[in-house]
Design a protein around this motif. Structure first.
Motif, PDB file in Angstrom:
ATOM      1  N   GLY A  68       0.800  -1.225   0.000  1.00 25.42           N
ATOM      2  CA  GLY A  68       0.000   0.000   0.000  1.00 25.42           C
ATOM      3  C   GLY A  68       0.824   1.262   0.000  1.00 25.42           C
ATOM      4  O   GLY A  68       0.289   2.358   0.153  1.00 25.42           O
ATOM      5  N   GLU A  69       2.134   1.123  -0.159  1.00 23.64           N
ATOM      6  CA  GLU A  69       3.036   2.272  -0.210  1.00 23.64           C
ATOM      7  C   GLU A  69       4.032   2.067  -1.345  1.00 23.64           C
ATOM      8  O   GLU A  69       4.204   0.960  -1.842  1.00 23.64           O
ATOM      9  N   VAL A  70       4.674   3.151  -1.738  1.00 19.63           N
ATOM     10  CA  VAL A  70       5.659   3.096  -2.812  1.00 19.63           C
ATOM     11  C   VAL A  70       7.022   3.421  -2.217  1.00 19.63           C
ATOM     12  O   VAL A  70       7.224   4.512  -1.678  1.00 19.63           O
ATOM     13  N   ASP A  71       7.949   2.451  -2.291  1.00 19.71           N
ATOM     14  CA  ASP A  71       9.297   2.712  -1.801  1.00 19.71           C
ATOM     15  C   ASP A  71      10.130   3.350  -2.918  1.00 19.71           C
ATOM     16  O   ASP A  71       9.654   3.534  -4.039  1.00 19.71           O
ATOM     17  N   PHE A  72      11.357   3.693  -2.616  1.00 21.94           N
ATOM     18  CA  PHE A  72      12.189   4.406  -3.578  1.00 21.94           C
ATOM     19  C   PHE A  72      12.412   3.590  -4.847  1.00 21.94           C
ATOM     20  O   PHE A  72      12.332   4.114  -5.950  1.00 21.94           O
ATOM     21  N   GLN A  73      12.658   2.301  -4.695  1.00 24.16           N
ATOM     22  CA  GLN A  73      12.891   1.452  -5.865  1.00 24.16           C
ATOM     23  C   GLN A  73      11.655   1.420  -6.764  1.00 24.16           C
ATOM     24  O   GLN A  73      11.766   1.503  -7.983  1.00 24.16           O
ATOM     25  N   GLU A  74      10.480   1.328  -6.166  1.00 22.02           N
ATOM     26  CA  GLU A  74       9.235   1.329  -6.944  1.00 22.02           C
ATOM     27  C   GLU A  74       9.027   2.685  -7.613  1.00 22.02           C
ATOM     28  O   GLU A  74       8.568   2.768  -8.752  1.00 22.02           O
ATOM     29  N   PHE A  75       9.383   3.756  -6.920  1.00 17.80           N
ATOM     30  CA  PHE A  75       9.266   5.109  -7.468  1.00 17.80           C
ATOM     31  C   PHE A  75      10.171   5.301  -8.676  1.00 17.80           C
ATOM     32  O   PHE A  75       9.777   5.894  -9.683  1.00 17.80           O
ATOM     33  N   VAL A  76      11.384   4.773  -8.597  1.00 12.74           N
ATOM     34  CA  VAL A  76      12.336   4.903  -9.700  1.00 12.74           C
ATOM     35  C   VAL A  76      11.799   4.224 -10.959  1.00 12.74           C
ATOM     36  O   VAL A  76      12.043   4.684 -12.077  1.00 12.74           O
ATOM     37  N   VAL A  77      11.034   3.159 -10.804  1.00 15.48           N
ATOM     38  CA  VAL A  77      10.412   2.489 -11.951  1.00 15.48           C
ATOM     39  C   VAL A  77       9.493   3.467 -12.687  1.00 15.48           C
ATOM     40  O   VAL A  77       9.508   3.540 -13.917  1.00 15.48           O
ATOM     41  N   LEU A  78       8.702   4.231 -11.938  1.00 17.71           N
ATOM     42  CA  LEU A  78       7.823   5.234 -12.546  1.00 17.71           C
ATOM     43  C   LEU A  78       8.635   6.286 -13.291  1.00 17.71           C
ATOM     44  O   LEU A  78       8.342   6.612 -14.447  1.00 17.71           O
TER      45      LEU A  78
END
Length: 94
Positions: A68-78
């Motif tokens: 339910g949250e976005v970590d830095f690694q997931e954010f970098v994908v965006l």
């Protein structure tokens, strides 16, 4: 003074941490924090989206571990996906 790429990386890290941790885990973006980041930092991108649930869909796509949250690694994908899309658009229209 660092290189342009080093500066871009530092900016990316600083932007993420500017919005993360206002609520909950300081190393992750809640849906509210992600929405605030997208509206403030990528407002033009969201303006072109006709779908009112765009942030919800982005959150679901990014949240690979389902917490339910976005970590830095997931954010970098965006950021990487948007950068690739922008590169194609700007390169073809240059």
């Amino acid at each position: 003074m660092g290189s342009q790429l080093e500066g871009a990386m530092e900016s990316l890290i600083n932007v993420f941490h500017h919005y993360s941790g206002k609520e909950g885990d300081k190393y992750k973006l809640s849906k509210k924090e992600l929405k605030e980041l997208l509206q403030s930092e990528l407002g033009c991108f969201l303006e072109t989206q006709k779908d009112a649930g765009a942030v919800e869909k982005i959150m679901q796509d990014l949240d690979e571990n389902g917490d339910g949250e976005v970590d830095f690694q997931e954010f970098v994908v965006l950021v990487a996906a948007l950068t690739v899309a922008c590169n194609t658009f700007f390169w073809e229209n240059a």
